[in-house]
Design an enzyme around this catalytic site. Sequence first.
Site, mmCIF file in Angstrom:
data_model
loop_
_atom_site.group_PDB
_atom_site.id
_atom_site.type_symbol
_atom_site.label_atom_id
_atom_site.label_comp_id
_atom_site.label_asym_id
_atom_site.label_seq_id
_atom_site.Cartn_x
_atom_site.Cartn_y
_atom_site.Cartn_z
ATOM 1 N N ASN A 9 0.870 -1.425 -0.182
ATOM 2 C CA ASN A 9 0.074 0.045 -0.184
ATOM 3 C C ASN A 9 1.482 1.557 -0.012
ATOM 4 O O ASN A 9 1.627 1.594 0.741
ATOM 5 C CB ASN A 9 -0.891 -0.163 1.164
ATOM 6 C CG ASN A 9 -1.659 0.959 1.139
ATOM 7 O OD1 ASN A 9 -2.123 2.008 0.363
ATOM 8 N ND2 ASN A 9 -2.264 1.490 2.818
ATOM 9 N N LYS A 11 0.077 4.291 -0.210
ATOM 10 C CA LYS A 11 -0.806 5.492 0.271
ATOM 11 C C LYS A 11 -0.183 6.826 -0.737
ATOM 12 O O LYS A 11 -0.641 6.499 -1.554
ATOM 13 C CB LYS A 11 0.762 5.669 2.000
ATOM 14 C CG LYS A 11 0.080 4.255 2.502
ATOM 15 C CD LYS A 11 0.100 4.969 3.785
ATOM 16 C CE LYS A 11 -0.328 3.649 4.745
ATOM 17 N NZ LYS A 11 0.076 3.221 6.296
ATOM 18 N N HIS A 95 -9.438 1.833 5.255
ATOM 19 C CA HIS A 95 -7.966 1.718 5.371
ATOM 20 C C HIS A 95 -8.533 2.317 6.578
ATOM 21 O O HIS A 95 -9.021 3.588 6.718
ATOM 22 C CB HIS A 95 -7.063 2.115 4.535
ATOM 23 C CG HIS A 95 -6.148 1.990 5.723
ATOM 24 N ND1 HIS A 95 -5.236 3.318 5.855
ATOM 25 C CD2 HIS A 95 -4.498 1.278 4.982
ATOM 26 C CE1 HIS A 95 -3.966 2.930 6.697
ATOM 27 N NE2 HIS A 95 -3.722 1.389 5.637
ATOM 28 N N GLU A 97 -7.000 4.589 7.757
ATOM 29 C CA GLU A 97 -6.689 6.213 7.095
ATOM 30 C C GLU A 97 -8.059 6.699 6.936
ATOM 31 O O GLU A 97 -7.970 8.455 6.217
ATOM 32 C CB GLU A 97 -5.329 6.313 6.766
ATOM 33 C CG GLU A 97 -4.584 6.222 7.331
ATOM 34 C CD GLU A 97 -2.858 5.732 6.578
ATOM 35 O OE1 GLU A 97 -3.095 5.286 5.331
ATOM 36 O OE2 GLU A 97 -2.533 4.901 7.322
ATOM 37 N N GLU A 167 -5.488 -4.915 10.927
ATOM 38 C CA GLU A 167 -4.746 -3.582 11.495
ATOM 39 C C GLU A 167 -4.722 -2.752 12.214
ATOM 40 O O GLU A 167 -5.242 -2.047 11.953
ATOM 41 C CB GLU A 167 -4.236 -2.761 9.800
ATOM 42 C CG GLU A 167 -4.052 -3.423 8.261
ATOM 43 C CD GLU A 167 -3.366 -2.186 6.772
ATOM 44 O OE1 GLU A 167 -2.534 -2.746 6.862
ATOM 45 O OE2 GLU A 167 -4.254 -1.348 7.241
ATOM 46 N N GLY A 173 2.303 2.619 10.674
ATOM 47 C CA GLY A 173 3.411 3.988 10.858
ATOM 48 C C GLY A 173 4.849 4.190 11.979
ATOM 49 O O GLY A 173 5.131 5.133 11.822
ATOM 50 N N SER A 212 3.460 -1.539 10.472
ATOM 51 C CA SER A 212 5.259 -1.568 10.653
ATOM 52 C C SER A 212 5.425 -3.052 10.356
ATOM 53 O O SER A 212 6.127 -3.641 11.268
ATOM 54 C CB SER A 212 4.841 -1.274 11.775
ATOM 55 O OG SER A 212 4.615 0.101 12.168
HETATM 56 P P1 PGA Z 1 3.304 0.565 7.700
HETATM 57 O O1 PGA Z 1 1.341 0.754 6.920
HETATM 58 O O2 PGA Z 1 3.815 -0.675 7.016
HETATM 59 O O3 PGA Z 1 3.681 1.852 6.976
HETATM 60 O O4 PGA Z 1 2.772 0.381 9.112
HETATM 61 C C1 PGA Z 1 0.593 -0.305 6.441
HETATM 62 C C2 PGA Z 1 -0.492 -0.199 6.402
HETATM 63 O O5 PGA Z 1 -1.660 0.633 6.848
HETATM 64 O O6 PGA Z 1 -1.240 -0.350 5.372
#
Ligand code: PGA
Length: 249
Positions: A9, A11, A95, A97, A167, A173, A212
């Site tokens: 992903n 983003k 997601h 976000e 998640e 992140g 992460s």
């Molecule tokens: P990350 O994000 O690996 O940077 O923690 C995962 C995601 O949000 O899909």
Amino acid sequence: MRKKIVAGNWKMNTVISEGENLVNGILKRMNEVKNATVIVAPPFTHLYLVAQLLKGSTIRLSSQNCAAEDSGAYTGGVSAKMLISVGAQYCIIGHSECREYYGETDEILYVKLQQALKNNLIPIFCVGEVLAEREANRHFNVVRVQLENTLYRLNDIDFEKIIIAYEPVWAIGTGKTASPEQAQEMHAFIRQTLSKKFGAKADNTSILYGGSVKPSNAKEIFAKPDVNGGLIGGASLVADDFIAIATAF
Ligand code: PGA
């Protein structure tokens, strides 16, 4: 069969030239990936080009979202039908976000799931709790309600197409990963919750872990029986790291 899947992903990262380099870097090492389906989810603006670059490879293409509507006066919207028309095969839906910054509720996400499915885009549907919910020991309840409000309302045929990503929001992140045991415990719970509605069909659902994931921790997370791969953010922006994760089974 539960498929093993590693999805990147991106983003809101990379301009088109950087995206092109990243895809080429992944393509160059794809021969090392033996056990997993690899998916990349670049920004909308890159999808058409990436679809051309991926022709003839086994890498699959996903968008990061889709509109809840078919077409019409929805400025800024990108429909599932448009995504299919540029070569996307999957769509990330729900997601954290998007839930947080764009106010996407379970009700909206259910409509998006239907839009994707109706247009033959395979949803990668995300669930997960925030830190305060985990600290209050409410994480299982939160995820159960997310599932009941959305996937529970699908018919059996549509349910079988879904990929799920767990998640935990506190791990996205942040560099803070759920332990392999925490991931396994929640993945087993998700499967059990879904089996109450869909019976043995839930045995075949791929449930990815996200938050992460890095080359250094992927192997121990993916080794858990109910973890069928990962949804990778930051580490999917570096071709070598992404490949290292995709070969960590
Ligand atoms: P990350 O994000 O690996 O940077 O923690 C995962 C995601 O949000 O899909």
